[in-house]
Design an enzyme around this catalytic site. Structure first.
Site, PDB file in Angstrom:
ATOM      1  N   ASP A   1      -2.943  -2.697  -0.591  1.00  0.00           N
ATOM      2  CA  ASP A   1      -1.374  -3.623  -0.488  1.00  0.00           C
ATOM      3  C   ASP A   1      -1.365  -3.937  -1.663  1.00  0.00           C
ATOM      4  O   ASP A   1      -1.551  -3.958  -2.528  1.00  0.00           O
ATOM      5  CB  ASP A   1      -1.751  -4.611   0.321  1.00  0.00           C
ATOM      6  CG  ASP A   1      -0.715  -5.403   0.321  1.00  0.00           C
ATOM      7  OD1 ASP A   1       0.725  -4.576   0.142  1.00  0.00           O
ATOM      8  OD2 ASP A   1       0.254  -6.268   0.977  1.00  0.00           O
TER       9      ASP A   1
ATOM     10  N   ARG B   1       4.791  -4.630  -5.612  1.00  0.00           N
ATOM     11  CA  ARG B   1       4.668  -5.319  -6.654  1.00  0.00           C
ATOM     12  C   ARG B   1       4.418  -5.438  -7.836  1.00  0.00           C
ATOM     13  O   ARG B   1       4.662  -5.932  -8.706  1.00  0.00           O
ATOM     14  CB  ARG B   1       3.885  -6.799  -6.168  1.00  0.00           C
ATOM     15  CG  ARG B   1       3.930  -7.874  -4.780  1.00  0.00           C
ATOM     16  CD  ARG B   1       3.182  -8.436  -4.265  1.00  0.00           C
ATOM     17  NE  ARG B   1       2.581  -8.534  -3.280  1.00  0.00           N
ATOM     18  CZ  ARG B   1       1.767  -8.352  -2.520  1.00  0.00           C
ATOM     19  NH1 ARG B   1       0.791  -9.162  -2.823  1.00  0.00           N
ATOM     20  NH2 ARG B   1       1.040  -7.975  -1.515  1.00  0.00           N
TER      21      ARG B   1
ATOM     22  N   HIS C   1       4.369   3.243  -4.758  1.00  0.00           N
ATOM     23  CA  HIS C   1       3.161   3.733  -4.027  1.00  0.00           C
ATOM     24  C   HIS C   1       3.012   4.983  -4.794  1.00  0.00           C
ATOM     25  O   HIS C   1       1.821   5.551  -4.256  1.00  0.00           O
ATOM     26  CB  HIS C   1       4.941   4.412  -2.894  1.00  0.00           C
ATOM     27  CG  HIS C   1       4.643   3.394  -2.740  1.00  0.00           C
ATOM     28  ND1 HIS C   1       4.125   2.864  -1.856  1.00  0.00           N
ATOM     29  CD2 HIS C   1       6.289   2.583  -1.665  1.00  0.00           C
ATOM     30  CE1 HIS C   1       5.000   1.553  -1.009  1.00  0.00           C
ATOM     31  NE2 HIS C   1       6.116   1.665  -1.002  1.00  0.00           N
TER      32      HIS C   1
ATOM     33  N   GLU D   1       5.082  -0.478  11.911  1.00  0.00           N
ATOM     34  CA  GLU D   1       5.542  -1.840  11.436  1.00  0.00           C
ATOM     35  C   GLU D   1       6.372  -1.440  10.026  1.00  0.00           C
ATOM     36  O   GLU D   1       7.508  -1.477   9.937  1.00  0.00           O
ATOM     37  CB  GLU D   1       5.244  -3.278  11.462  1.00  0.00           C
ATOM     38  CG  GLU D   1       4.331  -3.923  12.406  1.00  0.00           C
ATOM     39  CD  GLU D   1       3.581  -2.898  13.111  1.00  0.00           C
ATOM     40  OE1 GLU D   1       2.563  -2.549  12.586  1.00  0.00           O
ATOM     41  OE2 GLU D   1       3.464  -2.880  14.629  1.00  0.00           O
TER      42      GLU D   1
ATOM     43  N   TRP E   1       8.520   1.551   9.522  1.00  0.00           N
ATOM     44  CA  TRP E   1       9.769   1.717   9.307  1.00  0.00           C
ATOM     45  C   TRP E   1      10.497   0.885   9.210  1.00  0.00           C
ATOM     46  O   TRP E   1      12.048   1.698   9.465  1.00  0.00           O
ATOM     47  CB  TRP E   1       9.716   1.965  10.544  1.00  0.00           C
ATOM     48  CG  TRP E   1       8.590   3.002  11.446  1.00  0.00           C
ATOM     49  CD1 TRP E   1       7.703   3.007  12.025  1.00  0.00           C
ATOM     50  CD2 TRP E   1       9.063   5.021  11.156  1.00  0.00           C
ATOM     51  NE1 TRP E   1       7.224   4.524  12.894  1.00  0.00           N
ATOM     52  CE2 TRP E   1       7.923   5.867  11.172  1.00  0.00           C
ATOM     53  CE3 TRP E   1       9.884   5.908  10.133  1.00  0.00           C
ATOM     54  CZ2 TRP E   1       7.752   7.272  11.274  1.00  0.00           C
ATOM     55  CZ3 TRP E   1       9.667   6.815   9.957  1.00  0.00           C
ATOM     56  CH2 TRP E   1       8.277   7.947  10.484  1.00  0.00           C
TER      57      TRP E   1
ATOM     58  N   LEU F   1     -17.778  12.988   3.517  1.00  0.00           N
ATOM     59  CA  LEU F   1     -17.166  11.941   4.121  1.00  0.00           C
ATOM     60  C   LEU F   1     -16.340  12.291   4.985  1.00  0.00           C
ATOM     61  O   LEU F   1     -15.448  13.294   4.928  1.00  0.00           O
ATOM     62  CB  LEU F   1     -16.398  11.713   2.625  1.00  0.00           C
ATOM     63  CG  LEU F   1     -15.293  10.021   2.364  1.00  0.00           C
ATOM     64  CD1 LEU F   1     -16.552   9.596   2.586  1.00  0.00           C
ATOM     65  CD2 LEU F   1     -15.120  10.658   1.360  1.00  0.00           C
TER      66      LEU F   1
ATOM     67  N   LEU G   1      -4.505  -9.095   8.443  1.00  0.00           N
ATOM     68  CA  LEU G   1      -5.171  -8.252   8.817  1.00  0.00           C
ATOM     69  C   LEU G   1      -3.979  -6.889   9.346  1.00  0.00           C
ATOM     70  O   LEU G   1      -3.820  -5.281   9.151  1.00  0.00           O
ATOM     71  CB  LEU G   1      -5.694  -8.421  10.827  1.00  0.00           C
ATOM     72  CG  LEU G   1      -6.915  -8.692  10.258  1.00  0.00           C
ATOM     73  CD1 LEU G   1      -7.702  -9.191  11.706  1.00  0.00           C
ATOM     74  CD2 LEU G   1      -7.729  -7.461   9.217  1.00  0.00           C
TER      75      LEU G   1
HETATM   76  C1  FPP Z   1       1.530  -1.485   0.695  1.00  0.00           C
HETATM   77  O1  FPP Z   1       1.619  -1.888  -0.453  1.00  0.00           O
HETATM   78  C2  FPP Z   1       1.332  -0.171   0.788  1.00  0.00           C
HETATM   79  C3  FPP Z   1       2.000   0.732   1.709  1.00  0.00           C
HETATM   80  C4  FPP Z   1       2.793   0.051   3.044  1.00  0.00           C
HETATM   81  C5  FPP Z   1       2.064   1.879   1.230  1.00  0.00           C
HETATM   82  C6  FPP Z   1       0.331   2.574   1.262  1.00  0.00           C
HETATM   83  C7  FPP Z   1       0.584   3.481   0.715  1.00  0.00           C
HETATM   84  C8  FPP Z   1       0.131   5.072   0.051  1.00  0.00           C
HETATM   85  C9  FPP Z   1      -0.978   4.288  -1.282  1.00  0.00           C
HETATM   86  C10 FPP Z   1      -0.012   6.165  -0.507  1.00  0.00           C
HETATM   87  C11 FPP Z   1      -0.215   6.973   0.780  1.00  0.00           C
HETATM   88  C12 FPP Z   1       0.017   8.583   0.254  1.00  0.00           C
HETATM   89  C13 FPP Z   1      -1.012   9.330   1.710  1.00  0.00           C
HETATM   90  C14 FPP Z   1      -1.472  10.259   0.498  1.00  0.00           C
HETATM   91  C15 FPP Z   1      -1.764   8.742   2.471  1.00  0.00           C
HETATM   92  P1  FPP Z   1       3.348  -2.872  -0.416  1.00  0.00           P
HETATM   93  O2  FPP Z   1       4.693  -1.831  -0.736  1.00  0.00           O
HETATM   94  O3  FPP Z   1       3.838  -3.168   0.935  1.00  0.00           O
HETATM   95  O4  FPP Z   1       3.046  -3.824  -1.749  1.00  0.00           O
HETATM   96  P2  FPP Z   1       4.502  -5.715  -1.335  1.00  0.00           P
HETATM   97  O5  FPP Z   1       3.123  -6.262  -0.485  1.00  0.00           O
HETATM   98  O6  FPP Z   1       3.737  -5.589  -3.447  1.00  0.00           O
HETATM   99  O7  FPP Z   1       5.228  -4.861  -1.663  1.00  0.00           O
END
Ligand code: FPP
Length: 255
Positions: A35, A39, A52, A82, A84, A146, A210
């Site tokens: 997460d 930010r 991302h 969620e 989406w 792994l 969670l």
């Molecule tokens: C949450 O941060 C993160 C996500 C919803 C996406 C996580 C995805 C990746 C780290 C890359 C995935 C890559 C692969 C290869 C599977 P947020 O956007 O909710 O952050 P915020 O809470 O600061 O807005």
């Protein structure tokens, strides 16, 4: 270049050293709620997708380190049922990430004996996402290192509804008696049925919740929260989480 190589070697040696003789009580399964990408980007005046993109790069570091330490299973929450609700452009970008990541990293995952598995509903995902993950699952299925379990379009309540439906179906068909339904029986219908429950759950970015992630499976997991935003998460942070885990006493409701 040489300097960078030496630094890399030093870092590897440091990690090696950190774990010499301290491999006892390692978590077999680590699950991570990655997460804070948004930010991270905002702090830098960048669009959310930049967070991302950076977050995706961290996956590679964490997989390598986890593999190196001897972790057996690593589950990463990449996209929830969620997510989406986010703006279409962000969802589109997120959907491209597995393809981007696997295109670049699949050869090295294979080389490192990593087995890729997917946990979530593939229905509704774009074909390029499905193709990329299916290819990775297929091409790594014989590996026994792994297990990198990507939670993609995953939601725990959805998973549990599916579990209940499967059980009801078996009862209806006369294959299962209601009295004999127990944890073991039900958990065969989880999307993670081939994995042990997570021993350690990590969430980055300072959020203490969670978010519909593995609610059944984390019943007895140890939790570790950090304020570090996912794009800044490092090998050292992973090691710290494991260290804290190693010192904890798990009692599973006993004394
Ligand atoms: C949450 O941060 C993160 C996500 C919803 C996406 C996580 C995805 C990746 C780290 C890359 C995935 C890559 C692969 C290869 C599977 P947020 O956007 O909710 O952050 P915020 O809470 O600061 O807005």
């Amino acid at each position: 270049m040489l300097e960078r190589f030496i630094k890399k070697e030093e870092t590897a040696a440091k990690h090696e050293e950190a774990f010499v003789g301290e491999k006892e009580n390692l978590p077999a399964h680590i699950a991570i709620i990655m997460d804070g990408n948004g930010r991270w980007a905002k702090q830098k005046g960048l669009p959310r997708i930049a967070g991302h993109r950076e977050g995706m790069k961290v996956i590679n570091k964490v997989v390598r380190e986890a593999n190196h330490i001897g972790i057996k299973y690593l589950t990463l929450y990449a996209f929830s049922t969620e997510n989406w609700k986010r703006p279409k452009a962000e969802v589109d970008f997120l959907m491209r990430l597995p393809e981007k990541f696997l295109h670049k990293e699949l050869p090295s995952l294979k080389e490192n004996n990593v087995r890729v598995t997917i946990m979530g509903t593939l229905d509704g995902l774009p074909s390029y996402t499905i193709d990329a993950v299916k290819k990775a699952v297929e091409e790594t299925k014989e590996n026994n290192g792994l297990v990198l379990n990507l939670a993609l379009n995953y939601g725990s309540r959805h998973e549990m509804i599916r579990m209940v439906k499967e059980a009801c179906r078996e009862v209806q068909e006369g294959k299962q008696s209601i009295e004999d339904i127990d944890e073991n029986y039900l958990s065969q219908f989880l999307l993670s049925s081939k994995l042990p429950d997570p021993d350690l759950l990590i969430r980055t970015s300072g959020e203490i919740r969670l978010s519909n992630f593995m609610l059944w499976q984390v019943a007895y997991s140890e939790f570790w929260f950090t304020n570090v935003l996912w794009p800044d998460f490092s090998e050292e942070d992973l090691v710290e989480a494991i260290r804290v885990y190693q010192k904890r006493k798990r009692r599973y409701g006993g004394v």
